[in-house]
Design an enzyme around this catalytic site. Structure first.
Site, PDB file in Angstrom:
ATOM      1  N   LYS A 160       0.839  -1.200   0.000  1.00  0.00           N
ATOM      2  CA  LYS A 160       0.000   0.000   0.000  1.00  0.00           C
ATOM      3  C   LYS A 160       0.876   1.252   0.000  1.00  0.00           C
ATOM      4  O   LYS A 160       0.599   2.222  -0.692  1.00  0.00           O
ATOM      5  CB  LYS A 160      -0.925   0.017   1.222  1.00  0.00           C
ATOM      6  CG  LYS A 160      -2.017  -1.023   1.169  1.00  0.00           C
ATOM      7  CD  LYS A 160      -3.022  -0.860   2.288  1.00  0.00           C
ATOM      8  CE  LYS A 160      -2.455  -1.167   3.656  1.00  0.00           C
ATOM      9  NZ  LYS A 160      -2.079  -2.579   3.878  1.00  0.00           N
ATOM     10  N   CYS A 199     -11.873   1.694  16.943  1.00  0.00           N
ATOM     11  CA  CYS A 199     -10.697   0.828  16.799  1.00  0.00           C
ATOM     12  C   CYS A 199      -9.746   0.863  17.992  1.00  0.00           C
ATOM     13  O   CYS A 199      -9.056  -0.125  18.235  1.00  0.00           O
ATOM     14  CB  CYS A 199      -9.947   1.139  15.504  1.00  0.00           C
ATOM     15  SG  CYS A 199      -9.332   2.810  15.358  1.00  0.00           S
ATOM     16  N   MET A 200      -9.652   1.961  18.708  1.00  0.00           N
ATOM     17  CA  MET A 200      -8.600   2.062  19.718  1.00  0.00           C
ATOM     18  C   MET A 200      -9.093   2.349  21.129  1.00  0.00           C
ATOM     19  O   MET A 200      -8.296   2.412  22.057  1.00  0.00           O
ATOM     20  CB  MET A 200      -7.614   3.184  19.337  1.00  0.00           C
ATOM     21  CG  MET A 200      -6.798   2.887  18.111  1.00  0.00           C
ATOM     22  SD  MET A 200      -6.081   1.234  18.118  1.00  0.00           S
ATOM     23  CE  MET A 200      -5.137   1.277  19.622  1.00  0.00           C
ATOM     24  N   MET A 245      -6.798  -4.957  16.570  1.00  0.00           N
ATOM     25  CA  MET A 245      -8.263  -4.996  16.651  1.00  0.00           C
ATOM     26  C   MET A 245      -8.803  -6.252  17.341  1.00  0.00           C
ATOM     27  O   MET A 245      -9.918  -6.258  17.840  1.00  0.00           O
ATOM     28  CB  MET A 245      -8.872  -4.878  15.254  1.00  0.00           C
ATOM     29  CG  MET A 245      -8.588  -3.558  14.582  1.00  0.00           C
ATOM     30  SD  MET A 245      -9.087  -2.152  15.574  1.00  0.00           S
ATOM     31  CE  MET A 245      -7.514  -1.448  15.964  1.00  0.00           C
ATOM     32  N   GLY A 285      -4.472   1.298  13.911  1.00  0.00           N
ATOM     33  CA  GLY A 285      -4.819   1.059  12.518  1.00  0.00           C
ATOM     34  C   GLY A 285      -4.779   2.302  11.659  1.00  0.00           C
ATOM     35  O   GLY A 285      -4.667   2.221  10.449  1.00  0.00           O
ATOM     36  N   GLN A 286      -4.892   3.478  12.278  1.00  0.00           N
ATOM     37  CA  GLN A 286      -4.963   4.728  11.521  1.00  0.00           C
ATOM     38  C   GLN A 286      -3.709   5.573  11.775  1.00  0.00           C
ATOM     39  O   GLN A 286      -3.096   5.475  12.838  1.00  0.00           O
ATOM     40  CB  GLN A 286      -6.207   5.525  11.924  1.00  0.00           C
ATOM     41  CG  GLN A 286      -7.496   4.779  11.633  1.00  0.00           C
ATOM     42  CD  GLN A 286      -8.707   5.655  11.880  1.00  0.00           C
ATOM     43  OE1 GLN A 286      -9.094   6.419  11.026  1.00  0.00           O
ATOM     44  NE2 GLN A 286      -9.291   5.538  13.053  1.00  0.00           N
TER      45      GLN A 286
END
Lengths: 799, 90
Positions: A82, A166-167, A341, A378-379
């Site tokens: 990516k 997510c966190m 996650m 994740g971000q």
């Protein structure tokens, strides 16, 4: 030397590869990249929370090349699939380039002036019924502007980031254990550990550069052990020395089982525990603070988690549980745990985070390089923006809390707004916020206008029919969406604002290891797309013009007034003047004043310009330089640990420099398979796509490699149902049905009784099926466990 | 055209590694750079993303190549093979 373009590009590629070979072999660099025509600048990657730095090649105001940044400590010159395509995220053919307002059911182009005016008048009509839903992809200055606008301007706490999805459980795990959020360790632990334990963390696909960093040690002759605990086999599994396949939800039991064995064998680190830890358990109603418990009570509570009992609950053989315990029992080893996650999107996410920290503390695997429990994000700025700036509904910048009167007063002081401006009551958490927006006003749905920035809740929220799609047809609800591409969210938007993306604007991110990163705008955004931070400033100024009293500070100045170096006011709310000064720098320097309270000290903006990021706390040295911190709470590296203390948890919830070791019981999942819905359904990500695929699905090589979602199933389950690879099946839960192809022995291999579906595909919205039940403390939803069934879709009758 | 800079980690078995390098040297899309210890620099020149992936898979399948890390990519935007169509498109 004359080079044609083709030769130049080939030699550039070879030069970059050669530089990496030199670096790997620790040899002096031999081949500088040829220079011609392309201007290179640094930026963190736009995608995940790893925080790799890329070198962005720009030619004729367009990104034309990407290289891994050899000066970046995080990725050491490497990128994942990516990352090296990240530049193409800017150039999808359907970029949004003009504001659009829904008129007679159709989105119609309008001017920016009209767009800002429409949004401002919606807010002015009912400020208390307005909310902003932003993102762990919002930059630090963007998040700060949102927080100041809402809390310091409108006197409202109706702000949430998608990071709640997510966190949030990682946050509550850190807070209830150490009294302060974010990991003590960092990625350097991957270079120093003897054992890496992946707790439900498919690192090979989700954080491939970090995985490569660890695995590369094997090619140097080192033999670090990799232990993987997971609910299905993934691309990580072939690299694992030991693979522990466990039943969903039973991670709670496994962690307790390992702790039980340490105590039963007398192999816990008694000296570490005695000196640095206390014990705690939940109150009857789960809470962040919980209640104290004695060591003896802790030991008694764990007594039932024998290997046999844990094996029964988890499906993991007793010998494997004992193997894990034997590793934690050894003080000569250094053990790093990572998770993402799997732990966080869990109806007992806070507890499972607590137990993992507790295991490291109990065994003394803490405070040395390579010995740390570390959550991965994740971000790209879930930490920097959502957690540190504080865009959650209950937080203020720098770790302060809305409900704390002193914290509100300090914040009002820095913002120079009247005392009492900041509301004392937190806003709604994400699931509740969207429920309130999607519920008719006369039935208690008291949010009327939502502004979404840099996220795609129309695809990423759980139980989408209830929490998003129910908005359709509610005439008095108004959805404003700032986006770069059409998405499942813009589909229901009433006002769409085209946003600048990544290097089309200045920015700052904060990654998983406390590293604050900065980049400059390199190319212009397409059409009329503009910066998210500018949108907030423009809205604030329009509200000022319309007479909203909150948009002025105590001295009557505009809340976001900015002066240039000559002392002249710059109308940064007016787009042609937005880049007359560096608004990011101004906002960050103001935000930086908040950072010392929780010892998350940040350096001046200009220090980040010079580096590939710095890990907080960053403190100034006697010689004027700025020093980052790799290992928090550890004497010798963390500047706030007292000399002689060894380890000091200086934000201890019990105010005695101790961390809390929690007991939390195994509890069943809120929805489990039954006769009607016999499978566990787990959702997640894939290597090629980032989250909801809004960007990566526009990148041809990535979309070509993974064109659509699928459902993974065990071959025996498929055979029992007469299903074959590629069959179209109907996947059903109590909340809905999605039809998608079956993949047997594909990318991942779930065990019998389990299914997996990735969530990147906008055409197959798997979150229409997910549960939406939340952790009682973190309020984070569980996307990893619900009950489902599968049936073949009958083929169309032959004509 | 797509140009990639790759870092190959070669197998610790020298014979396998040499055989892989010989294969690589014959491949028209590959330009070999310097090798140090187990690490080999490679430039890859292919028509588009699909060819790039195929070449990447071929490299990974070579017995003398343990890992392939991509270091740089120079690209031009390509059209998608199929247009994107949201499930709930209005």
């Amino acid at each position: 030397m004359n080079l044609d373009r083709r030769d130049f590009l080939r030699l550039s590629a070879l030069a970059a590869a050669t530089a990496m070979v030199d670096r790997r072999a620790e040899a002096a660099p031999t081949s500088p990249a040829p220079a011609a025509g392309i201007r290179w600048q640094k930026a963190p990657c736009r995608f995940c929370g790893t925080g790799c730095h890329v070198q962005v090649g720009v030619q004729n105001e367009k990104v034309v090349a990407i290289q891994g940044d050899p000066e970046a400590e995080v990725n050491k010159g490497l990128l994942c699939v990516k990352g090296y395509h990240v530049g193409l995220a800017l150039y999808g053919q359907d970029r949004l380039t003009q504001p659009q307002l829904r008129k007679n059911g159709k989105l119609t182009p309008i001017s920016w002036e009209e767009a800002i005016d429409v949004a401002a008048r919606r807010i002015l009509a009912a400020p208390d019924k307005f909310a902003i839903y932003s993102s762990g992809q919002s930059t630090i200055p963007e998040g700060y502007a949102i927080s100041k606008f809402l809390r310091g301007g409108l006197g409202s706490n109706q702000t949430e980031p998608n990071a709640r999805l997510c966190m949030a459980s990682a946050v509550t795990g850190f807070l209830s254990t150490y009294g302060v959020d974010e990991p003590a360790g960092c990625y350097d632990d991957l270079d120093h550990c003897d054992v890496l334990v992946l707790w439900g963390n498919n690192m090979a696909e989700m954080h491939p550069v970090l995985f490569s960093r660890f695995i590369d040690r094997r090619s140097r002759g080192e033999k670090p052990l990799l232990i993987e605990l997971a609910t299905r086999r993934t691309r990580t599994t072939p690299f694992a020395d030991h693979f522990l396949l466990f039943k969903p939800q039973s991670d709670l039991a496994i962690l307790n089982g390992v702790a039980h064995l340490l105590l039963a064998w007398g192999k816990h680190d008694a000296a570490f525990v005695e000196k640095y830890c206390s014990f705690r358990r939940d109150t009857e109603k789960p809470s962040l603070a919980g209640q104290p418990m004695s060591f003896d009570d802790y030991k008694k509570a764990l007594a039932e988690y024998t290997p046999a009992r844990v094996s029964e609950l988890s499906g993991v053989p007793a010998e494997q549980i004992e193997l894990l315990a034997r590793l934690f029992a050894r003080r000569d080893l250094r053990i790093t745990s990572t998770w993402c996650m799997g732990f966080n999107q869990h109806t007992r996410g806070t507890n499972v985070n607590r137990l993992c920290h507790g295991l490291h503390l109990l065994s003394g695997h803490f405070g040395r390089p390579g010995d740390a429990p570390t959550s991965l994000t994740g971000q790209p700025s879930a930490c920097g923006t959502a957690r540190e700036v504080g865009t959650l509904c209950h937080t203020l910048p720098g770790g302060r809390l809305v409900e704390n009167a002193e914290h509100r007063a300090e914040t009002e002081q820095i913002w120079n707004v009247p005392a009492g401006r900041i509301a004392p009551k937190p806003g709604y958490h994400t699931a509740l916020m969207w429920e309130k927006f999607c519920t008719p006003t006369d039935k208690g749905g008291d949010l009327r206008t939502m502004f979404v920035q840099a996220t795609n809740p129309g695809q990423s929220l759980p139980n989408l029919h209830k929490l998003f799609r129910a908005k359709k047809g509610l005439e008095d609800k108004f959805l404003i969406v700032s986006e770069v591409y059409p998405s499942a969210t813009t589909e229901l938007a009433d006002l769409v604002l085209p946003a600048a993306l990544w290097v089309e604007k200045n920015g700052m991110f904060g990654n998983s290891e406390r590293r604050t990163q900065q980049w400059f705008r390199m190319v212009p955004p397409p059409g009329q797309a503009r910066d998210d931070a500018w949108m907030i400033l423009a809205l604030a100024h329009r509200l000022l013009e319309l007479g909203h009293p909150g948009m002025k500070d105590r001295d009557g100045r505009f809340l976001f007034a900015q002066k240039n170096e000559a002392g002249a006011e710059v109308p940064v709310w007016d787009w042609p003047h937005y880049y007359d000064l560096n608004v990011d720098r101004a906002l960050f320097e103001e935000y930086r004043r908040f950072s010392a309270y929780k010892h998350k000290n940040l350096a001046p903006y200009d220090e980040y310009v010079k580096t590939r990021g710095l890990r907080w706390p960053v403190v100034q040295q006697p010689d004027g330089s700025w020093r980052e911190t790799k290992f928090r709470f550890a004497e010798g590296d963390d500047p706030f640990v007292k000399k002689g203390a060894g380890v000091q948890f200086y934000h201890s919830t019990t105010k005695n420099d101790r961390a809390q070791i929690w007991f939390a019981p195994y509890e069943k999942a809120t929805e489990e398979p039954d006769q009607e819905f016999p499978f566990w359904l787990c959702t997640g990500r894939v290597l090629e796509h980032w989250h909801t695929g809004t960007m990566t699905r526009r990148i041809a090589p990535l979309q070509g490699a993974m064109p659509s979602a699928y459902v993974e199933m065990h071959r025996d389950d498929a055979a029992e149902r007469g299903l074959r690879n590629g069959d179209l099946v109907a996947l059903r839960t109590r909340r809905g049905e999605v039809r998608l192809p079956l993949w047997i022995d594909g990318r991942g291999q779930p065990p019998r009784g389990s299914l997996f579906v990735p969530f990147f595909d906008e055409r197959l919205l798997i979150n229409e099926l997910t549960l939406g039940d939340i952790d009682p403390i973190s309020k984070e939803p569980d996307y990893k466990k619900c009950a489902a069934t599968v049936a073949r879709v009958a083929p169309n009758p032959q004509p | 055209m797509t140009f990639s800079g790759l870092l190959l980690t070669l197998n610790s078995d020298d014979q396998l590694a040499e055989a892989a390098l010989a294969e690589l040297a014959r491949h028209p899309a590959v330009t070999l750079g310097p090798r140090r210890e187990r690490w080999q620099a490679v430039a890859l020149e292919v028509a588009d993303g699909a060819d790039s992936r195929a070449a990447h898979d071929w490299l990974l399948a070579l017995p003398g190549v343990d890992y392939v890390d991509v270091v740089s990519v120079h690209f031009e935007p390509e059209p998608l093979a199929a247009p994107l169509a949201p499930a709930h498109a209005a």
